[in-house]
Design an enzyme around this catalytic site. Structure first.
Site, mmCIF file in Angstrom:
data_model
loop_
_atom_site.group_PDB
_atom_site.id
_atom_site.type_symbol
_atom_site.label_atom_id
_atom_site.label_comp_id
_atom_site.label_asym_id
_atom_site.label_seq_id
_atom_site.Cartn_x
_atom_site.Cartn_y
_atom_site.Cartn_z
ATOM 1 N N CYS A 132 16.863 5.161 14.996
ATOM 2 C CA CYS A 132 17.624 3.785 15.257
ATOM 3 C C CYS A 132 17.017 2.447 15.090
ATOM 4 C CB CYS A 132 18.305 3.926 16.493
ATOM 5 S SG CYS A 132 19.096 5.598 16.895
ATOM 6 N N TYR A 157 22.571 8.724 14.210
ATOM 7 C CA TYR A 157 23.550 8.273 13.559
ATOM 8 C C TYR A 157 23.879 8.946 11.982
ATOM 9 C CZ TYR A 157 23.524 3.601 15.526
ATOM 10 O OH TYR A 157 23.500 2.710 16.487
ATOM 11 N N HIS A 213 -10.659 -11.760 -7.143
ATOM 12 C CA HIS A 213 -10.300 -10.750 -6.040
ATOM 13 C C HIS A 213 -10.185 -9.408 -7.032
ATOM 14 C CE1 HIS A 213 -8.669 -8.801 -2.766
ATOM 15 N NE2 HIS A 213 -7.179 -8.654 -2.965
ATOM 16 N N ASP A 261 16.110 0.557 17.476
ATOM 17 C CA ASP A 261 15.396 0.534 18.889
ATOM 18 C C ASP A 261 14.994 1.669 19.592
ATOM 19 O OD1 ASP A 261 16.431 -2.477 18.656
ATOM 20 O OD2 ASP A 261 18.230 -1.516 19.281
ATOM 21 N N LYS A 294 -5.488 -12.493 8.224
ATOM 22 C CA LYS A 294 -4.311 -13.021 7.843
ATOM 23 C C LYS A 294 -3.243 -11.855 8.580
ATOM 24 C CE LYS A 294 -4.990 -10.377 3.508
ATOM 25 N NZ LYS A 294 -5.310 -10.346 2.085
ATOM 26 N N ARG A 328 -2.864 -12.795 -10.333
ATOM 27 C CA ARG A 328 -2.184 -13.129 -9.113
ATOM 28 C C ARG A 328 -2.356 -14.880 -9.199
ATOM 29 N NH1 ARG A 328 -2.897 -10.622 -3.355
ATOM 30 N NH2 ARG A 328 -4.954 -11.642 -3.515
ATOM 31 N N ARG A 332 -15.506 -10.552 2.132
ATOM 32 C CA ARG A 332 -14.258 -11.040 2.843
ATOM 33 C C ARG A 332 -13.822 -9.628 3.409
ATOM 34 N NH1 ARG A 332 -13.256 -13.030 -2.535
ATOM 35 N NH2 ARG A 332 -11.765 -11.472 -2.804
HETATM 36 C C1 LIG Z 1 -6.324 -9.736 2.059
HETATM 37 C C2 LIG Z 1 -7.328 -10.113 1.193
HETATM 38 C C3 LIG Z 1 -8.792 -9.655 1.428
HETATM 39 C C4 LIG Z 1 -9.178 -8.418 2.216
HETATM 40 O O1 LIG Z 1 -8.717 -7.234 1.816
HETATM 41 P P1 LIG Z 1 -9.066 -5.855 2.487
HETATM 42 O O2 LIG Z 1 -8.788 -4.969 1.525
HETATM 43 O O3 LIG Z 1 -8.228 -5.601 3.703
HETATM 44 O O4 LIG Z 1 -10.775 -5.852 2.688
HETATM 45 C C5 LIG Z 1 -9.673 -10.227 0.384
HETATM 46 N N1 LIG Z 1 -9.476 -10.924 -0.455
HETATM 47 C C6 LIG Z 1 -8.258 -11.515 -0.445
HETATM 48 C C7 LIG Z 1 -8.191 -12.599 -1.763
HETATM 49 C C8 LIG Z 1 -7.339 -11.044 0.241
HETATM 50 O O5 LIG Z 1 -5.990 -11.313 -0.159
#
Ligand SMILES: *Cc1c(COP(=O)(O)O)cnc(C)c1O
Length: 373
Positions: A316, A270, A169, A318, A40, A138, A225
């Site tokens: 800055c 700045y 999660h 850039d 992602k 969430r 994941r």
């Molecule tokens: C982003 C995400 C992950 C990955 O997490 P890491 O800490 O980068 O391994 C796994 N599961 C869900 C639901 C996430 O949103």
């Protein structure tokens, strides 16, 4: 989006490090476990298509993305593995996802009911991973009743839904503090309790992010994941050690475009926040907050000609100005993240300076900065 290909500021991405990190992770998995590469947010700033292709080469069971468009980008690039959108989506896109064989997280019955009508009309079947909210607060089902209702609904509509996965999660898998571990355990127990109400589990049961896969190997499920550690970074920042062998994949580099000697009492940047205490050499480097190099990096030391040199004056949009110990040539390499000889700047060092986490540091490197592989 305009990419700065005629400016020598770039993120160097080591795809071999990504492949290596996947291999290291797979080596400590069992044969029954699957690995989803989390790509992602443009693969945490590393480049979604390039990273996904590298992951494909070493073999992964699927990809996780946050939004539908990221999934579509992977399909367009010709990747055929499972793709799961981890966020919940509007039912309006059920047909689009089904057509592109994109699996979606679902966290409420409403989505299923509305999507079912559309999918039935179009004679399409959508793959679903039910999200369970066990403490993250969430997305997802929180009670057995709500979960069973969703599972039953899919059972009644198998022409429209493929119940492919179920997941939760963790919010504290990346910490060894007592409270965090207790909460992690609470979440695991909650997950198992919710799961016990389901007669037939789907193909993919997944709970582990990188942190859980490293520090809570017993967490269960059959799929990991794998996110931040695929990019070589420690999910806990520095609190817990990760096994050796994971290698960071991203370096951030630039070069000196101007060098001048300023007199004692002269100011830089700045707001005139920095005044030279003596005659000093100041180098200008073409990177700024529009590139994701935050204003809070004022005072941080970056590597030029093997020296740690302080960013002086405000960052800055850039450009930044850096105090160097002696005159350097225009074109001298500047390392903002990565190695130079024996010295190293980690994404975590940048995060510490900015008061944030390295996840944010790497994601914020803007699209203006080209990724070189
Ligand atoms: C982003 C995400 C992950 C990955 O997490 P890491 O800490 O980068 O391994 C796994 N599961 C869900 C639901 C996430 O949103």
């Amino acid at each position: 989006m305009v990419v700065g290909i005629h400016r020598k500021t770039y993120a160097k991405i080591d795809l071999n490090a990504i492949k290596h990190n996947i291999k290291v992770e797979k080596a400590q998995m069992t044969n029954e476990q699957n690995l989803f590469a989390v790509v992602k947010a443009n693969a945490y700033g590393h480049g979604i298509v390039e990273v996904a292709k590298a992951a494909h080469e070493v073999g992964v069971d699927g990809y996780c993305v946050a939004i539908i468009d990221e999934a579509l980008a992977l399909r367009k690039a010709g990747l055929n593995e499972l793709i799961l959108v981890l966020g919940v989506n509007s039912f309006e896109y059920a047909s689009l996802m089904a057509k592109n064989n994109i699996s979606t997280a679902v966290g409420d019955i409403d989505f299923l009911k509305k999507a079912q009508v559309l999918l039935c009309e179009q004679k399409q079947r959508l793959s679903v991973h039910l999200a369970l909210d066990t403490g993250m607060g969430r997305i997802g089902f929180r009670t057995q009743e709500a979960l069973c209702e969703a599972v039953d609904f899919m059972k009644q509509h198998t022409s429209e839904f493929n119940f492919e996965g179920i997941f939760t999660h963790f919010s504290t898998a990346d910490s060894g503090k007592k409270e965090a571990v207790n909460y992690y355990e609470q979440q695991i127990n909650g997950f198992n309790e919710l799961l016990s109400s389901i007669e037939e589990l789907p193909k993919y049961v997944h709970v582990a992010n990188s942190a859980a896969s490293i520090w809570h190997k017993e967490c269960g499920g059959n799929t990991i994941r794998f996110g931040i550690t695929m990019y070589g970074l420690n999910p806990s920042g520095g609190e817990l050690d990760i096994p050796t062998g994971f290698r960071p994949a991203l370096s951030l580099l630039s070069e000196v475009v101007a060098i001048k000697k300023i007199k004692k009492g002269n100011s830089v940047g700045y707001g005139k926040t920095y005044t030279a205490k003596e005659d000093e050499w100041i180098a200008t480097v073409p990177i700024g907050y529009a590139d994701g190099w935050l204003r809070s990096m004022q005072g941080f030391k970056i590597l030029i000609a093997d020296n740690f040199c302080e960013i002086v004056g405000r960052v800055c949009m850039d450009q930044i100005m850096v105090r160097v110990p002696s005159k350097v040539l225009i074109g001298t390499t500047v390392t903002l993240i990565g190695r130079q000889e024996q010295k190293e700047i980690k994404a975590q060092d940048v995060a510490d300076q900015a008061g944030t986490i390295h996840y944010e540091v790497i994601c914020l490197i803007s699209e203006r900065v080209p990724r070189i592989y």
